[in-house]
Design a protein around this motif. Structure first.
Motif, PDB file in Angstrom:
ATOM      1  N   PRO A   6      11.523 -10.737   6.618  1.00 52.51           N
ATOM      2  CA  PRO A   6      11.498  -9.938   5.389  1.00 52.51           C
ATOM      3  C   PRO A   6      10.605 -10.623   4.351  1.00 52.51           C
ATOM      4  N   LEU A   8       9.447 -12.238   1.011  1.00 50.94           N
ATOM      5  CA  LEU A   8      10.108 -12.899  -0.106  1.00 50.94           C
ATOM      6  C   LEU A   8       9.714 -12.221  -1.413  1.00 50.94           C
ATOM      7  N   ASN A   9      10.618 -12.226  -2.365  1.00 50.74           N
ATOM      8  CA  ASN A   9      10.328 -11.645  -3.684  1.00 50.74           C
ATOM      9  C   ASN A   9       9.755 -12.668  -4.652  1.00 50.74           C
ATOM     10  N   TYR A  28      11.001 -21.136   5.678  1.00 49.60           N
ATOM     11  CA  TYR A  28      10.769 -19.705   5.906  1.00 49.60           C
ATOM     12  C   TYR A  28       9.870 -19.439   7.111  1.00 49.60           C
ATOM     13  N   ASN A  82      18.031 -14.294   5.752  1.00 49.27           N
ATOM     14  CA  ASN A  82      17.677 -13.070   5.025  1.00 49.27           C
ATOM     15  C   ASN A  82      18.498 -12.968   3.739  1.00 49.27           C
ATOM     16  N   PHE A  83      19.795 -13.264   3.875  1.00 50.59           N
ATOM     17  CA  PHE A  83      20.718 -13.187   2.737  1.00 50.59           C
ATOM     18  C   PHE A  83      20.397 -14.262   1.699  1.00 50.59           C
ATOM     19  N   TRP A  85      17.616 -15.867   0.971  1.00 52.08           N
ATOM     20  CA  TRP A  85      16.418 -15.625   0.155  1.00 52.08           C
ATOM     21  C   TRP A  85      16.690 -14.588  -0.934  1.00 52.08           C
ATOM     22  N   LYS A  86      17.536 -13.612  -0.622  1.00 56.18           N
ATOM     23  CA  LYS A  86      17.797 -12.525  -1.572  1.00 56.18           C
ATOM     24  C   LYS A  86      18.537 -12.986  -2.817  1.00 56.18           C
ATOM     25  N   ILE A  87      19.429 -13.951  -2.654  1.00 60.94           N
ATOM     26  CA  ILE A  87      20.280 -14.308  -3.801  1.00 60.94           C
ATOM     27  C   ILE A  87      19.710 -15.473  -4.611  1.00 60.94           C
ATOM     28  N   ASN A 190      20.161 -16.119  -8.365  1.00 59.58           N
ATOM     29  CA  ASN A 190      19.846 -14.874  -9.070  1.00 59.58           C
ATOM     30  C   ASN A 190      21.133 -14.044  -9.155  1.00 59.58           C
ATOM     31  N   ASN A 193      21.172 -10.250  -8.438  1.00 52.47           N
ATOM     32  CA  ASN A 193      21.203  -9.881  -7.031  1.00 52.47           C
ATOM     33  C   ASN A 193      22.549 -10.179  -6.395  1.00 52.47           C
ATOM     34  N   GLN A 196      25.104  -7.480  -6.907  1.00 53.48           N
ATOM     35  CA  GLN A 196      24.888  -6.283  -6.091  1.00 53.48           C
ATOM     36  C   GLN A 196      25.527  -6.411  -4.711  1.00 53.48           C
TER      37      GLN A 196
END
Length: 199
Positions: A6, A8-9, A28, A82-83, A85-87, A190, A193, A196
């Motif tokens: 996925p 990265l942001n 990563y 995946n999780f 990196w999102k938080i 974050n 995030n 959510q």
């Protein structure tokens, strides 16, 4: 199922100085990518090939025994990263608010008490693994550790927050100072995030 990592942001250096760019890039592009490649290899030509990863991991008992270890180890590695990196995101001074803060206060008394309990749990983890804030089917939240790449969804929990305690997540910068890594990591959480992730 994902065939690629996925996106990265944020850039590899965006979490500096708390998580260094070199660690992020290796973590990563090498570690996470290896889990994905091995997962794809394990499920290739099987009934799992076109399933969503989360659905596979939520029913570990349904995985064929001949590939079960490879799927759980590598699938867990893919899902967990995946999780993770999102938080995370660039350092900021934001803090939990709204529903996530209410859940934390309800369970731990205060955000500070929660952080102390989470840090203590992360420090107590023997070897490699993850420390999580998870939500049970009853809606309540709790802290749990998982070994290696075991993921909470395989045990019926919804992940809310995760900290990677594998040495490759911090060793280049922190060496054996796991406590410093854990303490500094809060600067890149974050919370928008994270909130959510709450059911």
């Amino acid at each position: 199922m994902l065939k690629d990592l996925p996106e990265l942001n944020y850039t590899f250096d965006a979490l500096e100085p708390y998580i260094d760019a070199q660690t992020m890039e290796i973590h990563y592009t090498k570690h996470h990518k290896t889990y994905l490649d091995k997962l794809i290899m394990a499920v290739s030509g099987t009934s799992l090939e076109n399933m969503e990863l989360e659905d596979i991991l939520m029913s570990p008992g349904a995985i064929d025994e001949t590939i079960k270890t490879a799927v759980l180890n590598n699938g867990g590695g893919v899902f967990n990263h995946n999780f993770f990196w999102k938080i995370m995101g660039p350092p900021n001074s934001n803090a939990p608010e709204g529903g996530i803060l209410e859940k934390i206060n309800e369970t731990f008394g205060s955000f500070q008490a929660f952080k102390e309990e989470f840090n203590k749990s992360a420090l107590s983890l023997f070897g490699s693994g993850w420390t999580w804030l998870v939500q049970g089917k009853d809606g309540k939240v709790m802290i749990m550790n998982t070994q290696n790449q075991v993921t909470p969804i395989s045990e019926g929990y919804r992940p809310i927050l995760a900290l990677d305690i594998w040495e490759h997540a911090y060793y280049l910068k922190y060496q054996n100072r796991r406590a410093d890594y854990i303490s500094n990591w809060w600067n890149v959480v974050n919370w928008k995030n994270v909130s959510q992730m709450l059911a």
